[in-house]
Scaffold this active site. Structure first.
Site, PDB file in Angstrom:
ATOM      1  N   ARG A 176       0.826  -1.226   0.000  1.00 16.83           N
ATOM      2  CA  ARG A 176       0.000   0.000   0.000  1.00 16.83           C
ATOM      3  C   ARG A 176       0.855   1.270   0.000  1.00 16.83           C
ATOM      4  O   ARG A 176       0.530   2.261   0.663  1.00 16.83           O
ATOM      5  CB  ARG A 176      -0.948   0.036   1.213  1.00 16.83           C
ATOM      6  N   SER A 190     -11.587   0.689   3.731  1.00 18.72           N
ATOM      7  CA  SER A 190     -10.935   0.549   5.049  1.00 18.72           C
ATOM      8  C   SER A 190     -10.550   1.926   5.570  1.00 18.72           C
ATOM      9  O   SER A 190      -9.770   2.628   4.931  1.00 18.72           O
ATOM     10  CB  SER A 190      -9.675  -0.302   4.928  1.00 18.72           C
ATOM     11  N   GLU A 199      -6.248   5.467   7.306  1.00 18.96           N
ATOM     12  CA  GLU A 199      -5.754   5.065   5.978  1.00 18.96           C
ATOM     13  C   GLU A 199      -6.197   6.050   4.885  1.00 18.96           C
ATOM     14  O   GLU A 199      -5.462   6.374   3.960  1.00 18.96           O
ATOM     15  CB  GLU A 199      -6.305   3.666   5.695  1.00 18.96           C
TER      16      GLU A 199
HETATM   17  C1  LIG Z   1     -15.612  -0.027  -0.821  1.00 19.52           C
HETATM   18  C2  LIG Z   1     -14.121   0.184  -1.022  1.00 19.52           C
HETATM   19  C3  LIG Z   1     -13.278  -0.898  -1.117  1.00 19.52           C
HETATM   20  C4  LIG Z   1     -11.905  -0.731  -1.330  1.00 19.52           C
HETATM   21  N1  LIG Z   1     -11.110  -1.836  -1.429  1.00 19.52           N
HETATM   22  C5  LIG Z   1      -9.787  -1.699  -1.657  1.00 19.52           C
HETATM   23  C6  LIG Z   1      -8.955  -2.848  -1.816  1.00 19.52           C
HETATM   24  O1  LIG Z   1      -9.408  -3.981  -1.771  1.00 19.52           O
HETATM   25  N2  LIG Z   1      -7.634  -2.647  -2.025  1.00 19.52           N
HETATM   26  C7  LIG Z   1      -7.089  -1.399  -2.102  1.00 19.52           C
HETATM   27  O2  LIG Z   1      -5.871  -1.299  -2.303  1.00 19.52           O
HETATM   28  N3  LIG Z   1      -7.852  -0.295  -1.961  1.00 19.52           N
HETATM   29  C8  LIG Z   1      -9.184  -0.408  -1.747  1.00 19.52           C
HETATM   30  N4  LIG Z   1      -9.973   0.702  -1.606  1.00 19.52           N
HETATM   31  C9  LIG Z   1      -9.353   2.040  -1.688  1.00 19.52           C
HETATM   32  C10 LIG Z   1      -9.476   2.696  -3.083  1.00 19.52           C
HETATM   33  O3  LIG Z   1     -10.273   1.921  -3.914  1.00 19.52           O
HETATM   34  C11 LIG Z   1      -8.095   2.861  -3.725  1.00 19.52           C
HETATM   35  O4  LIG Z   1      -7.260   3.624  -2.895  1.00 19.52           O
HETATM   36  C12 LIG Z   1      -8.188   3.527  -5.104  1.00 19.52           C
HETATM   37  O5  LIG Z   1      -6.956   3.419  -5.767  1.00 19.52           O
HETATM   38  C13 LIG Z   1      -8.596   4.989  -4.993  1.00 19.52           C
HETATM   39  O6  LIG Z   1      -8.832   5.487  -6.302  1.00 19.52           O
HETATM   40  P1  LIG Z   1      -9.497   6.909  -6.504  1.00 19.52           P
HETATM   41  O7  LIG Z   1      -9.358   7.268  -7.934  1.00 19.52           O
HETATM   42  O8  LIG Z   1     -10.864   6.914  -5.957  1.00 19.52           O
HETATM   43  O9  LIG Z   1      -8.518   7.802  -5.608  1.00 19.52           O
HETATM   44  P2  LIG Z   1      -8.769   9.188  -4.874  1.00 19.52           P
HETATM   45  O10 LIG Z   1      -9.469   8.969  -3.577  1.00 19.52           O
HETATM   46  O11 LIG Z   1      -9.353  10.169  -5.803  1.00 19.52           O
HETATM   47  O12 LIG Z   1      -7.251   9.569  -4.561  1.00 19.52           O
HETATM   48  C14 LIG Z   1      -6.481   8.765  -3.697  1.00 19.52           C
HETATM   49  C15 LIG Z   1      -5.061   9.337  -3.611  1.00 19.52           C
HETATM   50  O13 LIG Z   1      -4.425   9.218  -4.880  1.00 19.52           O
HETATM   51  C16 LIG Z   1      -4.060  10.503  -5.382  1.00 19.52           C
HETATM   52  N5  LIG Z   1      -4.342  10.479  -6.826  1.00 19.52           N
HETATM   53  C17 LIG Z   1      -5.510  10.166  -7.433  1.00 19.52           C
HETATM   54  N6  LIG Z   1      -5.376  10.212  -8.769  1.00 19.52           N
HETATM   55  C18 LIG Z   1      -4.088  10.574  -9.010  1.00 19.52           C
HETATM   56  C19 LIG Z   1      -3.327  10.825 -10.193  1.00 19.52           C
HETATM   57  N7  LIG Z   1      -3.844  10.694 -11.414  1.00 19.52           N
HETATM   58  N8  LIG Z   1      -2.036  11.220 -10.051  1.00 19.52           N
HETATM   59  C20 LIG Z   1      -1.471  11.359  -8.818  1.00 19.52           C
HETATM   60  N9  LIG Z   1      -2.133  11.141  -7.669  1.00 19.52           N
HETATM   61  C21 LIG Z   1      -3.428  10.759  -7.767  1.00 19.52           C
HETATM   62  C22 LIG Z   1      -4.913  11.501  -4.623  1.00 19.52           C
HETATM   63  O14 LIG Z   1      -4.268  12.772  -4.515  1.00 19.52           O
HETATM   64  C23 LIG Z   1      -5.028  10.816  -3.264  1.00 19.52           C
HETATM   65  O15 LIG Z   1      -3.886  11.066  -2.499  1.00 19.52           O
HETATM   66  C24 LIG Z   1     -11.360   0.574  -1.415  1.00 19.52           C
HETATM   67  C25 LIG Z   1     -12.212   1.691  -1.338  1.00 19.52           C
HETATM   68  C26 LIG Z   1     -13.590   1.501  -1.151  1.00 19.52           C
HETATM   69  C27 LIG Z   1     -14.502   2.697  -1.091  1.00 19.52           C
END
Ligand SMILES: Cc1cc2nc3c(=O)[nH]c(=O)nc-3n(C[C@H](O)[C@H](O)[C@H](O)COP(=O)(O)OP(=O)(O)OC[C@H]3O[C@@H](n4cnc5c(N)ncnc54)[C@H](O)[C@@H]3O)c2cc1C
Length: 333
Positions: free
Chosen positions: A157, A225, A321
């Protein structure tokens, strides 16, 4: 074309759906627009790992760069994918095209661009295994950069992009899916899947397990989480096991173990425990949910209460987290 919107509600831009707004949202659709943008923004994908706890008095850069190119070599399928593509759509698309590999990572919410940031992982697989290079805009040096897999410093992570939060805007991710595919079924929950199952069958199993365990953010807003699984010294573990012999733990190295934050919260009887509109999910103690009309203050109060009770009972410090946003920046950096 990249668009700028003023005073935008953030409710539909993050999966916890708190009712705040940003001074401006820039919808980035082309990497080439990055050099000319005013550089005072927070980078957002689909907001599934970010919670806005108040109005945000800066700009949100919503990365919406689309695109999917595919080629093949003798041994692999090579993909170049825009950071604004949806992660699960990519998993589905590759499997529909008979390019296996990403099936264990099905249904993880969020964008392709955020996947390398915390090296998303599930069911014994991490996305870093499939990443060849990452293309990004370096906000400090004002240049486009290309990171090899090794330079991304992927760990559990974690990555270079998380360690230097905010410095890079990921524009494209290049994946390499080996033609020498083997099913990864070592993770306990997948042990009932037959060894000769196809990648699509594995994806269906992963989707079914996830749907049975985790609340769907579209139905019950949440950010997955909420707390990290804490890492503690083995010496501390010994003392805890004398008091709590059932406590699950996983080795990290010779000196440390990881304990399950959800188990600690569950032991305190906190499933369903609420503060106003925010609640500990009644089936999954690691997930906090917005029951509707919740506020950022209620979320932070509940998080503090859980952290304090875990500390009192187990002498373990829980760490959040999810990225918690204050008025101007991350408040749990
Ligand atoms: C129901 C649920 C289940 C989940 N299960 C898992 C799991 O099984 N495993 C797991 O690893 N995670 C899990 N997650 C967490 C989440 O899915 C991941 O962290 C995912 O990668 C977030 O993507 P996002 O585009 O929504 O990120 P955001 O929330 O929009 O951003 C997350 C971070 O990444 C940065 N970021 C986003 N896009 C970019 C970019 N293009 N360039 C640079 N930085 C960027 C943001 O600044 C921020 O710091 C879960 C979340 C939920 C809600």
């Amino acid at each position: 074309m990249t668009k700028i919107h003023k005073f935008v509600s953030l409710k539909d831009l993050h999966t916890f759906k708190l009712p705040y707004q940003a001074d401006a949202v820039v919808e980035l659709t082309a990497a080439e627009d990055l050099p000319s943008l005013a550089d005072d923004y927070y980078v957002l994908g689909e907001g599934s790992n970010t919670i806005f706890t108040t109005d945000f008095s800066r700009t949100v850069l919503k990365v919406g760069i689309k695109g999917y190119e595919c080629s093949e070599t003798e041994n692999s399928f090579e993909l170049r994918v825009g950071a604004g593509e949806n992660w699960h759509d990519l998993v589905r698309k590759t499997l529909d095209a008979d390019m296996p590999g990403l099936e264990n990572l099905a249904l993880i919410p969020g964008s392709v661009g955020a996947a390398p940031v915390q090296n998303i992982g599930a069911y014994g697989v991490e996305v870093s295994e499939f990443i060849r290079t990452v293309e990004a805009w370096d906000r400090e040096q004002h240049e486009f950069v290309l990171f090899s897999q090794k330079q991304c410093c992927f760990a559990y992570r974690d990555s270079l992009f998380k360690q230097h939060a905010g410095r890079y805007v990921i524009t494209h991710v290049n994946f390499s899916l080996s033609k020498n595919w083997r099913a990864q079924l070592s993770y306990g929950a997948l042990s009932s899947v037959p060894g000769d199952a196809s990648a699509k069958t594995i994806m269906k199993a992963v989707v079914a397990i996830r749907n049975s365990k985790l609340p769907n953010p579209k139905v019950l807003p949440n950010a997955g989480s909420f707390f990290k699984n804490p890492v503690i010294p083995r010496q501390q573990l010994q003392g805890l096991l004398e008091r709590f012999p059932d406590m699950p733990y996983y080795p990290v190295d010779d000196m440390q173990v990881k304990v399950a934050a959800g188990w600690l919260i569950d032991q305190l009887g906190l499933k369903g425990f609420s503060c106003g509109g925010v609640s500990v999910h009644d089936k999954q103690a690691l997930v906090l949910v917005n029951k509707g009309e919740a506020s950022g203050e209620e979320l932070l109060t509940l998080a503090k209460e859980i952290t304090s009770r875990v500390k009192t009972r187990f002498a373990i410090e829980l760490e959040i987290e999810v990225r918690i946003m204050g008025e101007k920046e991350l408040i749990n950096a």
